[in-house]
Design a protein around this motif. Structure first.
Motif, PDB file in Angstrom:
ATOM      1  N   ASP A 297       0.831  -1.206   0.000  1.00  0.00           N
ATOM      2  CA  ASP A 297       0.000   0.000   0.000  1.00  0.00           C
ATOM      3  C   ASP A 297       0.865   1.256   0.000  1.00  0.00           C
ATOM      4  OD1 ASP A 297      -2.383  -1.499   0.084  1.00  0.00           O
ATOM      5  OD2 ASP A 297      -2.245  -1.694   2.261  1.00  0.00           O
ATOM      6  N   GLY A 298       1.970   1.205   0.745  1.00  0.00           N
ATOM      7  CA  GLY A 298       2.884   2.345   0.755  1.00  0.00           C
ATOM      8  C   GLY A 298       3.523   2.576  -0.602  1.00  0.00           C
ATOM      9  N   GLY A 299       3.754   1.498  -1.344  1.00  0.00           N
ATOM     10  CA  GLY A 299       4.289   1.629  -2.690  1.00  0.00           C
ATOM     11  C   GLY A 299       3.298   2.303  -3.620  1.00  0.00           C
ATOM     12  N   ARG A 300       2.029   1.920  -3.501  1.00  0.00           N
ATOM     13  CA  ARG A 300       0.993   2.580  -4.305  1.00  0.00           C
ATOM     14  C   ARG A 300       0.837   4.041  -3.903  1.00  0.00           C
ATOM     15  NH1 ARG A 300      -2.569   0.044  -7.473  1.00  0.00           N
ATOM     16  NH2 ARG A 300      -2.487  -2.228  -7.680  1.00  0.00           N
ATOM     17  N   PHE A 301       1.002   4.318  -2.605  1.00  0.00           N
ATOM     18  CA  PHE A 301       0.962   5.703  -2.137  1.00  0.00           C
ATOM     19  C   PHE A 301       2.086   6.509  -2.791  1.00  0.00           C
ATOM     20  CE2 PHE A 301       2.667   8.860   0.847  1.00  0.00           C
ATOM     21  CZ  PHE A 301       1.548   9.662   1.056  1.00  0.00           C
ATOM     22  N   ALA A 302       3.293   5.928  -2.826  1.00  0.00           N
ATOM     23  CA  ALA A 302       4.427   6.610  -3.451  1.00  0.00           C
ATOM     24  C   ALA A 302       4.167   6.858  -4.935  1.00  0.00           C
ATOM     25  CB  ALA A 302       5.697   5.778  -3.263  1.00  0.00           C
ATOM     26  N   VAL A 303       3.545   5.885  -5.602  1.00  0.00           N
ATOM     27  CA  VAL A 303       3.204   6.034  -7.021  1.00  0.00           C
ATOM     28  C   VAL A 303       2.205   7.181  -7.207  1.00  0.00           C
ATOM     29  CG1 VAL A 303       1.996   4.949  -8.954  1.00  0.00           C
ATOM     30  CG2 VAL A 303       3.723   3.672  -7.693  1.00  0.00           C
ATOM     31  N   GLU A 304       1.209   7.252  -6.332  1.00  0.00           N
ATOM     32  CA  GLU A 304       0.216   8.326  -6.427  1.00  0.00           C
ATOM     33  C   GLU A 304       0.869   9.694  -6.239  1.00  0.00           C
ATOM     34  OE1 GLU A 304      -2.808   8.329  -7.309  1.00  0.00           O
ATOM     35  OE2 GLU A 304      -3.526   6.266  -7.112  1.00  0.00           O
ATOM     36  N   VAL A 305       1.784   9.789  -5.285  1.00  0.00           N
ATOM     37  CA  VAL A 305       2.467  11.059  -5.050  1.00  0.00           C
ATOM     38  C   VAL A 305       3.320  11.437  -6.254  1.00  0.00           C
ATOM     39  CG1 VAL A 305       4.220  12.214  -3.630  1.00  0.00           C
ATOM     40  CG2 VAL A 305       2.475  10.801  -2.541  1.00  0.00           C
ATOM     41  N   PHE A 306       4.036  10.458  -6.817  1.00  0.00           N
ATOM     42  CA  PHE A 306       4.854  10.715  -8.008  1.00  0.00           C
ATOM     43  C   PHE A 306       3.995  11.207  -9.163  1.00  0.00           C
ATOM     44  CE2 PHE A 306       6.393   9.248 -12.125  1.00  0.00           C
ATOM     45  CZ  PHE A 306       7.647   9.844 -12.180  1.00  0.00           C
ATOM     46  N   GLN A 307       2.858  10.541  -9.378  1.00  0.00           N
ATOM     47  CA  GLN A 307       1.991  10.934 -10.486  1.00  0.00           C
ATOM     48  C   GLN A 307       1.424  12.338 -10.281  1.00  0.00           C
ATOM     49  OE1 GLN A 307       0.262   6.636 -12.047  1.00  0.00           O
ATOM     50  NE2 GLN A 307      -0.840   7.697 -10.437  1.00  0.00           N
ATOM     51  N   LEU A 308       1.144  12.685  -9.026  1.00  0.00           N
ATOM     52  CA  LEU A 308       0.639  14.027  -8.736  1.00  0.00           C
ATOM     53  C   LEU A 308       1.692  15.082  -9.045  1.00  0.00           C
ATOM     54  CD1 LEU A 308      -1.664  15.759  -7.421  1.00  0.00           C
ATOM     55  CD2 LEU A 308      -0.416  15.492  -5.261  1.00  0.00           C
ATOM     56  N   ILE A 309       2.935  14.809  -8.640  1.00  0.00           N
ATOM     57  CA  ILE A 309       4.014  15.786  -8.846  1.00  0.00           C
ATOM     58  C   ILE A 309       4.428  15.843 -10.312  1.00  0.00           C
ATOM     59  CG2 ILE A 309       6.421  16.328  -8.290  1.00  0.00           C
ATOM     60  CD1 ILE A 309       5.942  15.070  -5.534  1.00  0.00           C
ATOM     61  N   ALA A 310       4.575  14.673 -10.940  1.00  0.00           N
ATOM     62  CA  ALA A 310       5.040  14.614 -12.337  1.00  0.00           C
ATOM     63  C   ALA A 310       3.932  14.929 -13.334  1.00  0.00           C
ATOM     64  CB  ALA A 310       5.612  13.230 -12.629  1.00  0.00           C
ATOM     65  N   ARG A 311       2.681  14.873 -12.870  1.00  0.00           N
ATOM     66  CA  ARG A 311       1.525  15.128 -13.734  1.00  0.00           C
ATOM     67  C   ARG A 311       1.450  14.153 -14.908  1.00  0.00           C
ATOM     68  NH1 ARG A 311      -0.939  19.939 -12.518  1.00  0.00           N
ATOM     69  NH2 ARG A 311       0.232  21.358 -11.157  1.00  0.00           N
ATOM     70  N   ARG A 312       1.826  12.929 -14.658  1.00  0.00           N
ATOM     71  CA  ARG A 312       1.699  11.875 -15.668  1.00  0.00           C
ATOM     72  C   ARG A 312       1.574  10.531 -14.963  1.00  0.00           C
ATOM     73  NH1 ARG A 312       6.713   9.330 -16.849  1.00  0.00           N
ATOM     74  NH2 ARG A 312       8.497  10.326 -15.825  1.00  0.00           N
ATOM     75  N   SER A 313       0.956   9.591 -15.669  1.00  0.00           N
ATOM     76  CA  SER A 313       0.705   8.283 -15.084  1.00  0.00           C
ATOM     77  C   SER A 313       1.889   7.350 -15.288  1.00  0.00           C
ATOM     78  CB  SER A 313      -0.546   7.647 -15.704  1.00  0.00           C
ATOM     79  OG  SER A 313      -1.684   8.435 -15.461  1.00  0.00           O
ATOM     80  N   ILE A 314       2.120   6.493 -14.317  1.00  0.00           N
ATOM     81  CA  ILE A 314       3.115   5.431 -14.469  1.00  0.00           C
ATOM     82  C   ILE A 314       2.483   4.298 -15.272  1.00  0.00           C
ATOM     83  CG2 ILE A 314       4.364   3.623 -13.211  1.00  0.00           C
ATOM     84  CD1 ILE A 314       4.959   5.582 -11.047  1.00  0.00           C
ATOM     85  N   THR A 315       3.174   3.806 -16.250  1.00  0.00           N
ATOM     86  CA  THR A 315       2.627   2.763 -17.111  1.00  0.00           C
ATOM     87  C   THR A 315       2.525   1.436 -16.365  1.00  0.00           C
ATOM     88  OG1 THR A 315       4.787   2.064 -17.969  1.00  0.00           O
ATOM     89  CG2 THR A 315       3.663   3.856 -19.129  1.00  0.00           C
ATOM     90  N   ARG A 316       1.691   0.549 -16.911  1.00  0.00           N
ATOM     91  CA  ARG A 316       1.524  -0.771 -16.301  1.00  0.00           C
ATOM     92  C   ARG A 316       2.848  -1.526 -16.307  1.00  0.00           C
ATOM     93  NH1 ARG A 316      -3.591  -4.372 -17.900  1.00  0.00           N
ATOM     94  NH2 ARG A 316      -4.474  -2.422 -17.111  1.00  0.00           N
ATOM     95  N   ARG A 317       3.634  -1.395 -17.380  1.00  0.00           N
ATOM     96  CA  ARG A 317       4.912  -2.115 -17.473  1.00  0.00           C
ATOM     97  C   ARG A 317       5.870  -1.661 -16.375  1.00  0.00           C
ATOM     98  NH1 ARG A 317       7.920  -2.234 -23.168  1.00  0.00           N
ATOM     99  NH2 ARG A 317       6.029  -3.460 -23.583  1.00  0.00           N
ATOM    100  N   VAL A 318       5.950  -0.344 -16.153  1.00  0.00           N
ATOM    101  CA  VAL A 318       6.844   0.182 -15.118  1.00  0.00           C
ATOM    102  C   VAL A 318       6.402  -0.275 -13.737  1.00  0.00           C
ATOM    103  CG1 VAL A 318       7.652   2.283 -13.971  1.00  0.00           C
ATOM    104  CG2 VAL A 318       7.584   2.176 -16.467  1.00  0.00           C
ATOM    105  N   LEU A 319       5.087  -0.191 -13.464  1.00  0.00           N
ATOM    106  CA  LEU A 319       4.585  -0.594 -12.152  1.00  0.00           C
ATOM    107  C   LEU A 319       4.782  -2.089 -11.931  1.00  0.00           C
ATOM    108  CD1 LEU A 319       3.260   0.258  -9.550  1.00  0.00           C
ATOM    109  CD2 LEU A 319       1.025  -0.113 -10.601  1.00  0.00           C
ATOM    110  N   THR A 320       4.602  -2.877 -12.990  1.00  0.00           N
ATOM    111  CA  THR A 320       4.842  -4.318 -12.876  1.00  0.00           C
ATOM    112  C   THR A 320       6.301  -4.593 -12.544  1.00  0.00           C
ATOM    113  OG1 THR A 320       3.063  -4.834 -14.437  1.00  0.00           O
ATOM    114  CG2 THR A 320       4.733  -6.530 -14.080  1.00  0.00           C
TER     115      THR A 320
END
Length: 351
Positions: A297-320
């Motif tokens: 859950d903390g990893g998903r939280f970090a992803v959400e924060v990154f996407q908010l700051i970078a203003r772009r989504s992390i791809t499924r391949r990167v998250l996998t």
């Protein structure tokens, strides 16, 4: 016989704590009107279940662990073919990947991605086992049978209605609340357990003169003690990231084998000790889940924060890739701690 009781206590503890954890995700998601299609106790697989308000509740063949399938948590950009795929799927009731690709004039990979996304949304049912054609079906709900033809009168209105029930449609703060609700419930469970132990059951205390007294404290002191214990575990977990303390932190940790042995010892010592042990495991489970490492859950939280700051989504391949790396890291810890527990509890030669 001791081994049987160890297994029973292990399953009991993890079943309760995972139920509490996933229950947090479920309750907050439903509070925000996000669809949750499954709430299961155990690993994914064959199960016994009932359906209530669109959610399947049940227990699987391996009742260790559990999961809540919150819809719309898939990573990456939304497929541009969802509206047309919705219309075609509901017009036919059953739709294979090949037929969808041919009908919409897109590649089979794009068709599969769109159909998979609609499955993640709970808008379609996934292909059944051994279905070589990968056929998706309309869901059995709202008085309709699975795979029943249901032509949509207003595709755009249906799309908007479905999307509003997805995790990805929520603002940042609400998404974070859903992610952190699981660990939060584990910590809340531990604090409540401390109140029960110290304010209801009470504990025996032996003073310096050797006199044993039964001690019961007020709930506020019990809650304060619970938060103090949470702080101690938090500091210990932080020790994993300090090269000078990492080895000691790992050596003081335990695997599933150790938890099984210690759970029986705690149960044999009485209800208060067993409840305290459950509270300690719940705290560890909650705090470990908050580490910024996917797929936690903390990893998903970090992803959400990154996407908010970078203003772009992390791809499924990167998250996998990040999730696989995180799982490999935890598998390494598991093997190391399992070896420690074998040395400690089985061979008896751990100092």
């Amino acid at each position: 016989m001791d081994v049987v009781w160890m297994v029973i206590y292990l399953v009991l503890i993890f079943s309760i704590l995972v139920f509490v954890h996933e229950g947090g995700h479920f309750l907050v998601a439903r509070a925000f009107k996000v669809r949750v299609t499954e709430f299961m106790l155990g690993f994914p697989g064959p199960n016994i279940h009932f359906t209530w308000r669109g959610t399947k509740f049940g227990i699987t063949a391996v009742p260790l662990g559990g999961y809540a399938r919150v819809c719309g948590m898939e990573p990456g950009q939304e497929s541009p073919h969802l509206r047309r795929m919705m219309a075609l799927s509901y017009e036919r009731g059953q739709l294979s990947v090949a037929d969808a690709a041919a009908e919409l004039g897109i590649s089979e990979n794009d068709a599969r991605d769109a159909l998979d996304e609609l499955y993640e949304w709970g808008t379609l049912e996934a292909p059944r086992a051994r279905d070589e054609r990968e056929t998706f079906r309309t869901p059995g709900r709202d008085g309709f049978a699975s795979g029943q033809v249901r032509p949509l009168e207003d595709v755009e209105a249906f799309y908007e209605s479905e999307r509003k029930q997805q995790y990805r449609s929520l603002p940042f703060v609400k998404r974070i609340c859903i992610l952190l609700a699981g660990p939060g419930m584990n910590l809340l469970f531990a604090v409540v357990a401390f109140v029960v132990i110290y304010s209801v059951l009470g504990v025996d205390y032996t003073d310096s003169a050797g006199v044993t007294q039964h001690l019961v404290v007020d709930p506020l002191r019990a809650i304060r003690g619970g938060f103090n214990y949470i702080g101690m575990v938090f500091v210990a977990i932080l020790g994993l990231f300090n090269p000078q303390t990492a080895a000691d932190t790992v050596s003081n940790s335990t695997s599933v084998l150790g938890i099984a042995v210690l759970s029986k010892n705690a149960a044999d010592a009485g209800l208060a000790n067993f409840l305290f042990f459950m509270a300690a495991i719940s705290i560890s489970l909650g705090l470990m889940n908050m580490l910024p490492i996917p797929p936690l859950d903390g990893g998903r939280f970090a992803v959400e924060v990154f996407q908010l700051i970078a203003r772009r989504s992390i791809t499924r391949r990167v998250l996998t890739g990040l999730s696989v790396t995180g799982m490999a890291l935890f598998f390494g810890f598991f093997v190391l701690m399992l070896n420690q527990d074998i040395q400690r509890f089985v061979l008896g030669n751990w100092g």
